[in-house]
Scaffold this motif. Sequence first.
Motif, PDB file in Angstrom:
ATOM      1  N   SER A  46       0.834  -1.210   0.000  1.00  0.00           N
ATOM      2  CA  SER A  46       0.000   0.000   0.000  1.00  0.00           C
ATOM      3  C   SER A  46       0.869   1.261   0.000  1.00  0.00           C
ATOM      4  O   SER A  46       0.520   2.259  -0.639  1.00  0.00           O
ATOM      5  CB  SER A  46      -0.982   0.003   1.171  1.00  0.00           C
ATOM      6  N   TRP A  47       2.020   1.207   0.675  1.00  0.00           N
ATOM      7  CA  TRP A  47       2.932   2.345   0.620  1.00  0.00           C
ATOM      8  C   TRP A  47       3.497   2.531  -0.783  1.00  0.00           C
ATOM      9  O   TRP A  47       3.617   3.657  -1.262  1.00  0.00           O
ATOM     10  CB  TRP A  47       4.060   2.187   1.642  1.00  0.00           C
ATOM     11  N   VAL A  53       0.268   7.528   5.764  1.00  0.00           N
ATOM     12  CA  VAL A  53       0.632   8.061   4.447  1.00  0.00           C
ATOM     13  C   VAL A  53       0.274   9.532   4.383  1.00  0.00           C
ATOM     14  O   VAL A  53       1.058  10.363   3.910  1.00  0.00           O
ATOM     15  CB  VAL A  53      -0.061   7.270   3.311  1.00  0.00           C
ATOM     16  N   ARG A  54      -0.908   9.876   4.869  1.00  0.00           N
ATOM     17  CA  ARG A  54      -1.336  11.283   4.863  1.00  0.00           C
ATOM     18  C   ARG A  54      -0.404  12.144   5.728  1.00  0.00           C
ATOM     19  O   ARG A  54      -0.048  13.261   5.333  1.00  0.00           O
ATOM     20  CB  ARG A  54      -2.773  11.404   5.334  1.00  0.00           C
ATOM     21  N   ALA A  62       0.730   4.076  -2.826  1.00  0.00           N
ATOM     22  CA  ALA A  62       0.482   5.463  -2.432  1.00  0.00           C
ATOM     23  C   ALA A  62       1.602   6.391  -2.916  1.00  0.00           C
ATOM     24  O   ALA A  62       1.334   7.475  -3.448  1.00  0.00           O
ATOM     25  CB  ALA A  62       0.327   5.560  -0.914  1.00  0.00           C
ATOM     26  N   ALA A  99      -2.828  12.279  -2.095  1.00  0.00           N
ATOM     27  CA  ALA A  99      -3.129  11.010  -1.427  1.00  0.00           C
ATOM     28  C   ALA A  99      -4.077  10.176  -2.277  1.00  0.00           C
ATOM     29  O   ALA A  99      -5.106  10.658  -2.746  1.00  0.00           O
ATOM     30  CB  ALA A  99      -3.738  11.265  -0.053  1.00  0.00           C
ATOM     31  N   ILE A 100      -3.721   8.931  -2.462  1.00  0.00           N
ATOM     32  CA  ILE A 100      -4.555   7.995  -3.203  1.00  0.00           C
ATOM     33  C   ILE A 100      -5.801   7.687  -2.372  1.00  0.00           C
ATOM     34  O   ILE A 100      -5.765   7.758  -1.144  1.00  0.00           O
ATOM     35  CB  ILE A 100      -3.748   6.710  -3.524  1.00  0.00           C
ATOM     36  N   ALA A 127      -5.936   6.041   1.270  1.00  0.00           N
ATOM     37  CA  ALA A 127      -4.609   6.120   1.886  1.00  0.00           C
ATOM     38  C   ALA A 127      -4.761   6.178   3.403  1.00  0.00           C
ATOM     39  O   ALA A 127      -5.644   6.857   3.930  1.00  0.00           O
ATOM     40  CB  ALA A 127      -3.862   7.354   1.391  1.00  0.00           C
TER      41      ALA A 127
END
Length: 175
Positions: free
Chosen positions: A27-28, A71-72, A31, A63-64, A67
């Motif tokens: 996921s990282w 991540v944000r 993103a 940001a996807i 996210a």
Amino acid sequence: MSQALTLARPYARAAFGIARDAGDYASWSNALAFAARVAADPQVVDLLGSPKLTHADAVSLLAIDGAGEQVRRFLALLADNRRLALLPEIAGLFEELRTEAERVVKARVTSATALGDADLAGIKAALKKRFGREVEIETAVDASLIGGAVIDAGDVVIDGSLKGKLGRLQSALAS
């Protein structure tokens, strides 16, 4: 370019550390790749440099969907430090760290014609044996090779193309 890499390296390592601790490389990667593509868009580059754009708006833009909070917060940190332009370098360095941690070799196979599944499986097996790691293959076609293929696996380049062989033969004859 080297200055951008120098500035991006600590951020990539920090993102990698967070992803490693969470056990969430995929996921990282997604993103950061998304944010890097958006940040590299020429229209977005001007927007990100605008003093009118708030950090929250920049994070929302980059940001996807879906996210995570980490991540944000990472994107907000980049915005606070005015490092959003480094996202392409950060994403690239993150992927290098990820492939090393997952013991994966990324190879690009460029051939004169499209290779079949059996050919690709044979190349993948040979590279796996040579490197002792899992192998991810990306393919490309370049008709100028005449025949054969060129395999680029990081620091190792194997030129089995007819174009390469003819070039080596020409050099040998000229000596």
